[in-house]
Write an enzyme that holds these catalytic residues in place. Structure first.
Site, PDB file in Angstrom:
ATOM      1  N   ASP A  17       0.834  -1.205   0.000  1.00 54.62           N
ATOM      2  CA  ASP A  17       0.000   0.000   0.000  1.00 54.62           C
ATOM      3  C   ASP A  17       0.867   1.253   0.000  1.00 54.62           C
ATOM      4  O   ASP A  17       1.958   1.260   0.564  1.00 54.62           O
ATOM      5  CB  ASP A  17      -0.896  -0.036   1.254  1.00 54.62           C
ATOM      6  CG  ASP A  17      -1.993   1.008   1.191  1.00 54.62           C
ATOM      7  OD1 ASP A  17      -2.318   1.489   0.078  1.00 54.62           O
ATOM      8  OD2 ASP A  17      -2.534   1.350   2.253  1.00 54.62           O
ATOM      9  N   GLY A  20       0.091   5.495  -4.333  1.00 51.02           N
ATOM     10  CA  GLY A  20      -0.573   6.751  -4.680  1.00 51.02           C
ATOM     11  C   GLY A  20      -0.043   7.906  -3.841  1.00 51.02           C
ATOM     12  O   GLY A  20       0.277   8.979  -4.356  1.00 51.02           O
ATOM     13  N   ARG A  21       0.080   7.664  -2.528  1.00 52.12           N
ATOM     14  CA  ARG A  21       0.573   8.737  -1.647  1.00 52.12           C
ATOM     15  C   ARG A  21       2.044   9.046  -1.914  1.00 52.12           C
ATOM     16  O   ARG A  21       2.484  10.197  -1.832  1.00 52.12           O
ATOM     17  CB  ARG A  21       0.352   8.349  -0.176  1.00 52.12           C
ATOM     18  CG  ARG A  21      -1.083   8.620   0.279  1.00 52.12           C
ATOM     19  CD  ARG A  21      -1.398   7.902   1.548  1.00 52.12           C
ATOM     20  NE  ARG A  21      -1.504   6.470   1.322  1.00 52.12           N
ATOM     21  CZ  ARG A  21      -1.368   5.559   2.274  1.00 52.12           C
ATOM     22  NH1 ARG A  21      -1.087   5.910   3.498  1.00 52.12           N
ATOM     23  NH2 ARG A  21      -1.502   4.284   1.989  1.00 52.12           N
ATOM     24  N   TRP A  22       2.800   8.011  -2.264  1.00 46.08           N
ATOM     25  CA  TRP A  22       4.220   8.222  -2.616  1.00 46.08           C
ATOM     26  C   TRP A  22       4.313   9.186  -3.803  1.00 46.08           C
ATOM     27  O   TRP A  22       5.116  10.110  -3.813  1.00 46.08           O
ATOM     28  CB  TRP A  22       4.849   6.872  -2.974  1.00 46.08           C
ATOM     29  CG  TRP A  22       6.284   6.939  -3.375  1.00 46.08           C
ATOM     30  CD1 TRP A  22       7.370   6.834  -2.556  1.00 46.08           C
ATOM     31  CD2 TRP A  22       6.791   7.112  -4.709  1.00 46.08           C
ATOM     32  NE1 TRP A  22       8.533   6.936  -3.301  1.00 46.08           N
ATOM     33  CE2 TRP A  22       8.206   7.110  -4.616  1.00 46.08           C
ATOM     34  CE3 TRP A  22       6.205   7.275  -5.956  1.00 46.08           C
ATOM     35  CZ2 TRP A  22       9.024   7.256  -5.732  1.00 46.08           C
ATOM     36  CZ3 TRP A  22       7.020   7.430  -7.067  1.00 46.08           C
ATOM     37  CH2 TRP A  22       8.420   7.425  -6.950  1.00 46.08           C
ATOM     38  N   ASN A  65     -10.621  -2.806  -5.513  1.00 43.97           N
ATOM     39  CA  ASN A  65      -9.811  -1.872  -6.304  1.00 43.97           C
ATOM     40  C   ASN A  65     -10.329  -1.768  -7.736  1.00 43.97           C
ATOM     41  O   ASN A  65     -10.076  -0.788  -8.433  1.00 43.97           O
ATOM     42  CB  ASN A  65      -8.339  -2.322  -6.384  1.00 43.97           C
ATOM     43  CG  ASN A  65      -7.580  -2.230  -5.082  1.00 43.97           C
ATOM     44  OD1 ASN A  65      -6.620  -2.958  -4.867  1.00 43.97           O
ATOM     45  ND2 ASN A  65      -7.971  -1.319  -4.211  1.00 43.97           N
ATOM     46  N   ARG A 178       2.145  -5.082   6.043  1.00 43.92           N
ATOM     47  CA  ARG A 178       1.418  -4.047   5.294  1.00 43.92           C
ATOM     48  C   ARG A 178       2.223  -2.760   5.347  1.00 43.92           C
ATOM     49  O   ARG A 178       2.583  -2.293   6.434  1.00 43.92           O
ATOM     50  CB  ARG A 178       0.023  -3.801   5.881  1.00 43.92           C
ATOM     51  CG  ARG A 178      -0.707  -2.702   5.095  1.00 43.92           C
ATOM     52  CD  ARG A 178      -2.145  -2.513   5.491  1.00 43.92           C
ATOM     53  NE  ARG A 178      -2.756  -1.559   4.568  1.00 43.92           N
ATOM     54  CZ  ARG A 178      -3.984  -1.653   4.080  1.00 43.92           C
ATOM     55  NH1 ARG A 178      -4.756  -2.637   4.440  1.00 43.92           N
ATOM     56  NH2 ARG A 178      -4.448  -0.750   3.238  1.00 43.92           N
ATOM     57  N   GLU A 197       1.345 -13.612  11.937  1.00 44.78           N
ATOM     58  CA  GLU A 197       1.856 -12.475  12.694  1.00 44.78           C
ATOM     59  C   GLU A 197       1.763 -11.249  11.790  1.00 44.78           C
ATOM     60  O   GLU A 197       2.077 -11.328  10.604  1.00 44.78           O
ATOM     61  CB  GLU A 197       3.323 -12.711  13.088  1.00 44.78           C
ATOM     62  CG  GLU A 197       3.519 -13.869  14.041  1.00 44.78           C
ATOM     63  CD  GLU A 197       2.880 -13.610  15.403  1.00 44.78           C
ATOM     64  OE1 GLU A 197       2.866 -12.448  15.856  1.00 44.78           O
ATOM     65  OE2 GLU A 197       2.401 -14.588  16.013  1.00 44.78           O
TER      66      GLU A 197
HETATM   67  C1  FPP Z   1      -2.568   0.253  -3.031  1.00 46.05           C
HETATM   68  O1  FPP Z   1      -1.899   1.460  -2.841  1.00 46.05           O
HETATM   69  C2  FPP Z   1      -1.927  -0.423  -4.129  1.00 46.05           C
HETATM   70  C3  FPP Z   1      -2.554  -0.906  -5.228  1.00 46.05           C
HETATM   71  C4  FPP Z   1      -3.997  -0.827  -5.459  1.00 46.05           C
HETATM   72  C5  FPP Z   1      -1.782  -1.507  -6.305  1.00 46.05           C
HETATM   73  C6  FPP Z   1      -0.514  -2.187  -5.901  1.00 46.05           C
HETATM   74  C7  FPP Z   1       0.127  -2.598  -7.120  1.00 46.05           C
HETATM   75  C8  FPP Z   1       1.427  -2.662  -7.366  1.00 46.05           C
HETATM   76  C9  FPP Z   1       2.515  -2.378  -6.408  1.00 46.05           C
HETATM   77  C10 FPP Z   1       1.835  -3.074  -8.705  1.00 46.05           C
HETATM   78  C11 FPP Z   1       1.539  -4.512  -8.952  1.00 46.05           C
HETATM   79  C12 FPP Z   1       2.014  -4.812 -10.256  1.00 46.05           C
HETATM   80  C13 FPP Z   1       2.206  -6.030 -10.766  1.00 46.05           C
HETATM   81  C14 FPP Z   1       2.857  -6.101 -12.053  1.00 46.05           C
HETATM   82  C15 FPP Z   1       1.791  -7.279 -10.114  1.00 46.05           C
HETATM   83  P1  FPP Z   1      -2.432   2.780  -3.509  1.00 46.05           P
HETATM   84  O2  FPP Z   1      -1.763   2.967  -4.791  1.00 46.05           O
HETATM   85  O3  FPP Z   1      -3.886   2.780  -3.494  1.00 46.05           O
HETATM   86  O4  FPP Z   1      -1.819   3.875  -2.609  1.00 46.05           O
HETATM   87  P2  FPP Z   1      -2.538   4.979  -1.724  1.00 46.05           P
HETATM   88  O5  FPP Z   1      -3.207   4.216  -0.608  1.00 46.05           O
HETATM   89  O6  FPP Z   1      -1.379   5.775  -1.264  1.00 46.05           O
HETATM   90  O7  FPP Z   1      -3.475   5.747  -2.597  1.00 46.05           O
END
Ligand code: FPP
Length: 230
Positions: A17, A20-22, A65, A178, A197
């Site tokens: 997770d 998006g914030r990054w 999602n 997480r 855990e």
């Molecule tokens: C949640 O964080 C993350 C996701 C919905 C996507 C995670 C996906 C990846 C890391 C890429 C996976 C790719 C492959 C090729 C398997 P968020 O982006 O919603 O972040 P936020 O909570 O900061 O908005």
């Protein structure tokens, strides 16, 4: 690097997770965050299997999602295509089997085809299994298993029920990590994490380093797992 020992988890699951914030913090579009997330994910999984972990399950896209804006989903689907088209061979050479859990009917058909090809190509890899949860929901997983049990027309015990889940042939996660500051399970491996855990990191996923992973392993090694017993 963390030492491989009796206290090394066999199965680690990660909720990736914070992409998006990054990106937001850097004034970048969310898609740049997901791209950075994939880059980190590829490097991190390499490290994960070096530590002695045998199964690594990553939450890449939940069923919920899939309700995100079309633009964001388009970007994520593009990243899935790229990943499966260009990484299966590398994983095969490293002895890592690729598995996908989730409802592939929720994804564009060509991605399902790429996934199945990637799974076939890497089948039998002996170093470890990389499991990607895509279009996955813990409740949906449990419901599908329950419906299958009903179809079979006979009461089932825990072991049989576990075998009907999408993770049926894998051990339950020992450690669930997480990233991204949130303290919740978000419909991930609900049944499977009954005795896992938990480890929460404040880092956003693209900045979660190999050393951060080792910290999580160290914390895990210090836990006293009693599975409800004394
Ligand atoms: C949640 O964080 C993350 C996701 C919905 C996507 C995670 C996906 C990846 C890391 C890429 C996976 C790719 C492959 C090729 C398997 P968020 O982006 O919603 O972040 P936020 O909570 O900061 O908005």
């Amino acid at each position: 690097m963390a030492e491989v020992g009796a206290n090394t988890p066999r199965h680690v699951a990660i909720i990736m997770d914070g992409n998006g914030r990054w990106a937001k913090k850097r004034l970048l579009p969310r898609s740049a965050g997901h791209r950075a997330g994939v880059k980190r994910m590829i490097a991190l999984t390499e490290h994960v299997f070096d530590t002695g972990v045998r199964y690594c399950t990553l939450f890449a896209l939940s069923t919920e999602n899939l309700n995100r804006p079309e633009e964001e989903l388009k970007g994520l689907f593009g990243l899935f295509r790229e990943f499966f088209a260009s990484n299966a061979e590398t994983l095969r050479k490293k002895g890592i089997s690729l598995r996908v859990i989730g409802d592939l009917s929720l994804l564009p058909a060509d991605i399902g085809t790429l996934i199945r090809a990637g799974e076939e190509r890497t089948a039998g890899g002996e170093r470890g299994t990389l499991v990607l949860a895509i279009g996955y929901g813990g409740r949906q997983d449990i419901l599908a298993a329950a419906n299958e049990a009903v179809r079979r027309g006979k009461e089932v015990d825990e072991e049989t029920f576990s075998s009907l889940l999408r993770t049926g042939d894998m051990p339950a996660p020992d450690l669930l990590i997480r990233t991204g500051k949130e303290l919740r399970i978000s419909n991930f491996l609900l049944w499977q994490c009954a005795y896992s855990e938990f480890y929460f990191s404040e880092k956003m996923f693209p900045e979660f380093t190999d050393e951060d992973f080792d910290e999580a392993l160290k914390a895990y090694a210090a836990r006293d797992r009693r599975f409800g017993k004394l």
